[in-house]
Design a protein around this motif. Structure first.
Motif, PDB file in Angstrom:
ATOM      1  N   ALA A  79       0.871  -1.170   0.000  1.00  0.00           N
ATOM      2  CA  ALA A  79       0.000   0.000   0.000  1.00  0.00           C
ATOM      3  C   ALA A  79       0.915   1.229   0.000  1.00  0.00           C
ATOM      4  O   ALA A  79       1.780   1.342  -0.866  1.00  0.00           O
ATOM      5  CB  ALA A  79      -0.970  -0.028   1.161  1.00  0.00           C
ATOM      6  N   ASN A  80       0.793   2.113   0.978  1.00  0.00           N
ATOM      7  CA  ASN A  80       1.642   3.317   0.978  1.00  0.00           C
ATOM      8  C   ASN A  80       2.753   3.249   2.015  1.00  0.00           C
ATOM      9  O   ASN A  80       3.311   4.263   2.405  1.00  0.00           O
ATOM     10  CB  ASN A  80       0.774   4.557   1.227  1.00  0.00           C
ATOM     11  N   LYS A  81       3.082   1.994   2.468  1.00  0.00           N
ATOM     12  CA  LYS A  81       4.113   1.833   3.478  1.00  0.00           C
ATOM     13  C   LYS A  81       5.351   1.146   2.891  1.00  0.00           C
ATOM     14  O   LYS A  81       5.232   0.082   2.288  1.00  0.00           O
ATOM     15  CB  LYS A  81       3.582   1.017   4.658  1.00  0.00           C
ATOM     16  N   PRO A  82       6.531   1.727   3.095  1.00  0.00           N
ATOM     17  CA  PRO A  82       7.747   1.088   2.608  1.00  0.00           C
ATOM     18  C   PRO A  82       8.183  -0.052   3.519  1.00  0.00           C
ATOM     19  O   PRO A  82       8.024   0.008   4.739  1.00  0.00           O
ATOM     20  CB  PRO A  82       8.776   2.220   2.635  1.00  0.00           C
ATOM     21  N   VAL A  83       8.730  -1.111   2.932  1.00  0.00           N
ATOM     22  CA  VAL A  83       9.257  -2.251   3.670  1.00  0.00           C
ATOM     23  C   VAL A  83      10.642  -2.576   3.116  1.00  0.00           C
ATOM     24  O   VAL A  83      10.790  -2.770   1.902  1.00  0.00           O
ATOM     25  CB  VAL A  83       8.348  -3.490   3.547  1.00  0.00           C
ATOM     26  N   VAL A  84      11.627  -2.643   3.975  1.00  0.00           N
ATOM     27  CA  VAL A  84      12.990  -2.974   3.555  1.00  0.00           C
ATOM     28  C   VAL A  84      13.197  -4.482   3.688  1.00  0.00           C
ATOM     29  O   VAL A  84      12.938  -5.067   4.744  1.00  0.00           O
ATOM     30  CB  VAL A  84      14.031  -2.213   4.393  1.00  0.00           C
ATOM     31  N   ILE A  85      13.649  -5.120   2.603  1.00  0.00           N
ATOM     32  CA  ILE A  85      13.930  -6.556   2.588  1.00  0.00           C
ATOM     33  C   ILE A  85      15.434  -6.769   2.755  1.00  0.00           C
ATOM     34  O   ILE A  85      16.239  -6.122   2.072  1.00  0.00           O
ATOM     35  CB  ILE A  85      13.464  -7.206   1.264  1.00  0.00           C
ATOM     36  N   LEU A  86      15.817  -7.672   3.653  1.00  0.00           N
ATOM     37  CA  LEU A  86      17.222  -8.031   3.851  1.00  0.00           C
ATOM     38  C   LEU A  86      17.444  -9.456   3.378  1.00  0.00           C
ATOM     39  O   LEU A  86      16.695 -10.359   3.740  1.00  0.00           O
ATOM     40  CB  LEU A  86      17.597  -7.933   5.336  1.00  0.00           C
ATOM     41  N   SER A  87      18.483  -9.681   2.581  1.00  0.00           N
ATOM     42  CA  SER A  87      18.737 -11.006   2.010  1.00  0.00           C
ATOM     43  C   SER A  87      20.209 -11.373   2.147  1.00  0.00           C
ATOM     44  O   SER A  87      21.088 -10.514   1.999  1.00  0.00           O
ATOM     45  CB  SER A  87      18.326 -11.007   0.525  1.00  0.00           C
ATOM     46  N   GLY A  88      20.489 -12.659   2.413  1.00  0.00           N
ATOM     47  CA  GLY A  88      21.860 -13.134   2.486  1.00  0.00           C
ATOM     48  C   GLY A  88      22.411 -13.094   3.907  1.00  0.00           C
ATOM     49  O   GLY A  88      22.073 -12.196   4.698  1.00  0.00           O
ATOM     50  N   TYR A  89      23.241 -14.076   4.233  1.00  0.00           N
ATOM     51  CA  TYR A  89      23.728 -14.227   5.609  1.00  0.00           C
ATOM     52  C   TYR A  89      24.470 -12.994   6.114  1.00  0.00           C
ATOM     53  O   TYR A  89      24.197 -12.508   7.210  1.00  0.00           O
ATOM     54  CB  TYR A  89      24.635 -15.458   5.725  1.00  0.00           C
ATOM     55  N   GLN A  90      25.405 -12.478   5.316  1.00  0.00           N
ATOM     56  CA  GLN A  90      26.210 -11.360   5.802  1.00  0.00           C
ATOM     57  C   GLN A  90      25.358 -10.126   6.023  1.00  0.00           C
ATOM     58  O   GLN A  90      25.535  -9.403   7.015  1.00  0.00           O
ATOM     59  CB  GLN A  90      27.344 -11.050   4.823  1.00  0.00           C
ATOM     60  N   THR A  91      24.406  -9.880   5.122  1.00  0.00           N
ATOM     61  CA  THR A  91      23.532  -8.716   5.283  1.00  0.00           C
ATOM     62  C   THR A  91      22.664  -8.862   6.525  1.00  0.00           C
ATOM     63  O   THR A  91      22.504  -7.913   7.313  1.00  0.00           O
ATOM     64  CB  THR A  91      22.637  -8.541   4.041  1.00  0.00           C
ATOM     65  N   LEU A  92      22.100 -10.058   6.736  1.00  0.00           N
ATOM     66  CA  LEU A  92      21.287 -10.278   7.932  1.00  0.00           C
ATOM     67  C   LEU A  92      22.126 -10.139   9.203  1.00  0.00           C
ATOM     68  O   LEU A  92      21.671  -9.547  10.190  1.00  0.00           O
ATOM     69  CB  LEU A  92      20.634 -11.660   7.884  1.00  0.00           C
ATOM     70  N   LYS A  93      23.332 -10.679   9.178  1.00  0.00           N
ATOM     71  CA  LYS A  93      24.199 -10.581  10.343  1.00  0.00           C
ATOM     72  C   LYS A  93      24.582  -9.130  10.622  1.00  0.00           C
ATOM     73  O   LYS A  93      24.575  -8.674  11.780  1.00  0.00           O
ATOM     74  CB  LYS A  93      25.450 -11.425  10.143  1.00  0.00           C
ATOM     75  N   ASP A  94      24.929  -8.395   9.569  1.00  0.00           N
ATOM     76  CA  ASP A  94      25.302  -6.986   9.739  1.00  0.00           C
ATOM     77  C   ASP A  94      24.158  -6.187  10.358  1.00  0.00           C
ATOM     78  O   ASP A  94      24.379  -5.319  11.208  1.00  0.00           O
ATOM     79  CB  ASP A  94      25.687  -6.370   8.392  1.00  0.00           C
ATOM     80  N   ALA A  95      22.922  -6.500   9.932  1.00  0.00           N
ATOM     81  CA  ALA A  95      21.769  -5.754  10.441  1.00  0.00           C
ATOM     82  C   ALA A  95      21.363  -6.218  11.830  1.00  0.00           C
ATOM     83  O   ALA A  95      21.253  -5.426  12.767  1.00  0.00           O
ATOM     84  CB  ALA A  95      20.597  -5.885   9.470  1.00  0.00           C
ATOM     85  N   LEU A  96      21.123  -7.526  11.977  1.00  0.00           N
ATOM     86  CA  LEU A  96      20.481  -8.043  13.181  1.00  0.00           C
ATOM     87  C   LEU A  96      21.453  -8.303  14.329  1.00  0.00           C
ATOM     88  O   LEU A  96      21.020  -8.420  15.481  1.00  0.00           O
ATOM     89  CB  LEU A  96      19.725  -9.330  12.853  1.00  0.00           C
ATOM     90  N   VAL A  97      22.749  -8.394  14.024  1.00  0.00           N
ATOM     91  CA  VAL A  97      23.737  -8.619  15.080  1.00  0.00           C
ATOM     92  C   VAL A  97      24.612  -7.376  15.262  1.00  0.00           C
ATOM     93  O   VAL A  97      24.628  -6.767  16.331  1.00  0.00           O
ATOM     94  CB  VAL A  97      24.608  -9.849  14.767  1.00  0.00           C
TER      95      VAL A  97
END
Length: 501
Positions: A79-97
Motif C-alpha cells: 500500500a503506501n508503506k515502505p518495507v525494507v527486505i534483507l537477504s543473504g547471511y552477511q547482510t542479515l548478520k550486519d543488520a540483526l547482530v
C-alpha cells in the motif's frame, strides 16, 4: 435534464478520482524523495504500492526475485508503506547482530496488534520488550517450575502422545491433530502448571483459538487485514469470528490469573508461567509504569501459544513425512535410538550429545522445510545508516531467512533433504551459523530452547516405539511443504504407525 445530470455526475467523479490519484502520486513521490538514500526497489503505484508485483501465495518468492534484481537490501511498498527486505547471511548478520539495537524494533503488524491489544513480548519494542523478554527467558530457563522441570513435562506429554498413537492399533490416520494437541499441551503445562486431556473443553478453547488464528493469518483475508485493518474491521468474516474466540481464550487466562492472585504472595515459589508473572505483578504493584500487569500477561501467554504450537507441531509433521519418504534414514535414526536409549526408558536431553545423526536429521528437517521464510517483521528504532543507505525510524524490515537456509555457498547440498549438511567427515554433529530456523540477533525466538527440546524428545519417543509408513511407495510420496502467505506448512497426509518388533 437527466442526461445533463448524469454527464455532470460522471465528470465530477472523474475529477475526484483524478485528484485523488494526483494526491497519492504526490504523497508517494514525496515520501520517496524525503527518504533520500532509501534502498532501491520496484516502482510502486498509487494506493496499492507493489502489491500487483507480489505473489500473495508465496510473497517470499517475490522478495527473492526483487533482491536478485536490486541487491541484498531493497525496498518494496505495501500500500503506501515502505518495507525494507534483507537477504543473504552477511547482510542479515550486519543488520540483526552488528547493528542489532537499531533493527530490534517490532513492526506493528495490525493482525498481531489486534490479537494482543499491543501487549506482550512478541509485538513490543523498546523498554517493554526488554523487560518482558528478560522475564520470559529467565522464567523458562529457571523452571524448575517449582518441583518439575520443563523436560519432565515434555517427557510426560511424549508418553501421552505415544499412548494415543498406540490406541490407533496400526490403523490409517492423519497425525496433525494428535501432534498439535501434544505440543499445545506442553505450552499448557508450562503456562498453567498441568496438562489437559485432549477433549477437555478448556483445552479445546485454547487450542482452537491458536489454530484458528494461524489459519486466518495465513489466509488472504489475513494479508488484507494487515494492509487495510480499518476497513476489514467493519466487515464480518472469519477474522471477526477468530478475534471473538481469542477474547474468550484470554478471558479464561485472566480467570486463572485472578485465582492465583488471591492465593499468592510475593515470596511464593512459582509453579507455572502465570504464577511467576502474577508474583512479579505483586512485587511491582507500586512501581510507576511497571510492565507487569494483566495486559502484558495476556499478551505474553498468547505469544507462547501462538509462537510455540503450530510451528513445532508442523515441524514434527514434516519430520514424520520425511521418515516415510526416506525409510533408510528412519531406520538409521531408530538404530541410534536403540543403541543410546534402548527400549526401557524415555529419551532425555542428555542423550542428544550421543546421537549426532538424529540431531542432524532434526536440524535438516527444519532447514529444508523452511517453515518461516521471513521472520516476523522488524522495524528500525531510529534513523539508521546501513550499507550506504538511509532507513528512517519505524520503517518495517523483513529478514529473508530462506535466502540463507538454501545458500549453496553455506551448505553441502542445499536443495535436497540431506542430514549430511549437519555432519562432518567423521559423522559428528556439525553446527552451522547459517542455520537460522529460529531467527538471528536480539529478536531470535525466545522459545528456541523449548522447541529444540520438544523436537528431540517427541521425535525420539515416537521412533523408539513406531515405524511410520505411508500409503504409497516412498518414491511417490510428495514432501514439498504447502506454501501459504506467512510460511510453509506440511502437506496433508495419512500414514500408519506400526509397532516396532
Amino acid at each position: 435534464m437527466m442526461e445533463t445530470l448524469v454527464f455532470l455526475q460522471t465528470n465530477l467523479l472523474s475529477i475526484v478520482l483524478g485528484l485523488v490519484t494526483c494526491i497519492l502520486v504526490w504523497m508517494i513521490r514525496g515520501k520517496q524523495k524525503s527518504f533520500g538514500r532509501f534502498p532501491p526497489g520496484p516502482r510502486p503505484v498509487p494506493l496499492i504500492g507493489n502489491l500487483l508485483q507480489i505473489d500473495l501465495k508465496e510473497p517470499y518468492k517475490s522478495y527473492e526475485e526483487f533482491c536478485k534484481k536490486y541487491g541484498s537490501v531493497c525496498t518494496i511498498w505495501l500500500a503506501n508503506k515502505p518495507v525494507v527486505i534483507l537477504s543473504g547471511y552477511q547482510t542479515l548478520k550486519d543488520a540483526l547482530v552488528t547493528q542489532g539495537e537499531e533493527f530490534s524494533g517490532r513492526a506493528q503488524y495490525p493482525f498481531l496488534m489486534k490479537a494482543t491489544n499491543g501487549y506482550g513480548v512478541l509485538v513490543s519494542s523498546g523498554h517493554r520488550w526488554r523487560e518482558l523478554r528478560r522475564f520470559s527467558i529467565t522464567t523458562l530457563k529457571n523452571f524448575g517450575m517449582g518441583r518439575r522441570s520443563v523436560e519432565e513435562r515434555v517427557q510426560e506429554e511424549a508418553r501421552s502422545l505415544v499412548k494415543a498413537f498406540d490406541e490407533l492399533n496400526g490403523g490409517l490416520f492423519d497425525p496433525r491433530e494428535l501432534l498439535c494437541n501434544a505440543v499445545s499441551n506442553v505450552i499448557c503445562s508450562t503456562v498453567f502448571g498441568h496438562r489437559f486431556e485432549y477433549k477437555d473443553p478448556e483445552f479445546l478453547l485454547l487450542y482452537n483459538a491458536v489454530t484458528d488464528a494461524f489459519i486466518v493469518l495465513n489466509s488472504r483475508i489475513g494479508q488484507l487485514y494487515n494492509m487495510f485493518p480499518g476497513i476489514l474491521d467493519r466487515f464480518p468474516g472469519k477474522h471477526r469470528d477468530m478475534f471473538a474466540l481469542l477474547q474468550e481464550a484470554q478471558a479464561y487466562v485472566k480467570k486463572e490469573a485472578d485465582i492465583r492472585l488471591k492465593h499468592l504472595d510475593a515470596n511464593s515459589i512459582p509453579q507455572d508461567f502465570i504464577e511467576a508473572f502474577v508474583i512479579k505483578m505483586i512485587q511491582e504493584k507500586d512501581v510507576p509504569n511497571s510492565e507487569f500487569h494483566y495486559g502484558n500477561l495476556l499478551g505474553s501467554v498468547w505469544n507462547l501459544f501462538s509462537a510455540g504450537t503450530e510451528t513445532t507441531s508442523s515441524t514434527l509433521r514434516q519430520m514424520l513425512l520425511m521418515m516415510i519418504k526416506h525409510p533408510q534414514i528412519q531406520a538409521r535414526v531408530q538404530k541410534e535410538i536403540d543403541e543410546v536409549v534402548g527400549q526401557d526408558r524415555s529419551p532425555s536431553m542428555e542423550d542428544r550429545s550421543k546421537m549426532p545423526y538424529t540431531d542432524a536429521v532434526i536440524h535438516e528437517v527444519q532447514r529444508h522445510m523452511d517453515l518461516a521464510p521471513t521472520s516476523l517483521p522488524h522495524k528500525v528504532t531510529a534513523d539508521t545508516e546501513f550499507k550506504s543507505y538511509h532507513i528512517p525510524k519505524d520503517t518495517m524490515v523483513l529478514p529473508l531467512l530462506s535466502s540463507v537456509l538454501f545458500d549453496p555457498k553455506l551448505w553441502k547440498n542445499p536443495n535436497n533433504f540431506d542430514p549430511e549438511n549437519f555432519l562432518d567427515e567423521e559423522g559428528r554433529f556439525k553446527k552451522n551459523d547459517a542455520f537460522l530456523a529460529f531467527g538471528l540477533g536480539k529478536r531470535i525466538c525466545l522459545g528456541e530452547g523449548l522447541a529444540r527440546m520438544e523436537l528431540f524428545l517427541f521425535t525420539c519417543s515416537l521412533l523408539q516405539r513406531f515405524t511410520f509408513v505411508g500409503t504409497k511407495p516412498p518414491e511417490e510420496i510428495v514432501t514439498n511443504p504447502k506454501n501459504c502467505s506467512f510460511g510453509r506448512l506440511p502437506c496433508v497426509y495419512d500414514c500408519y504407525a506400526k509397532l516396532r518388533v
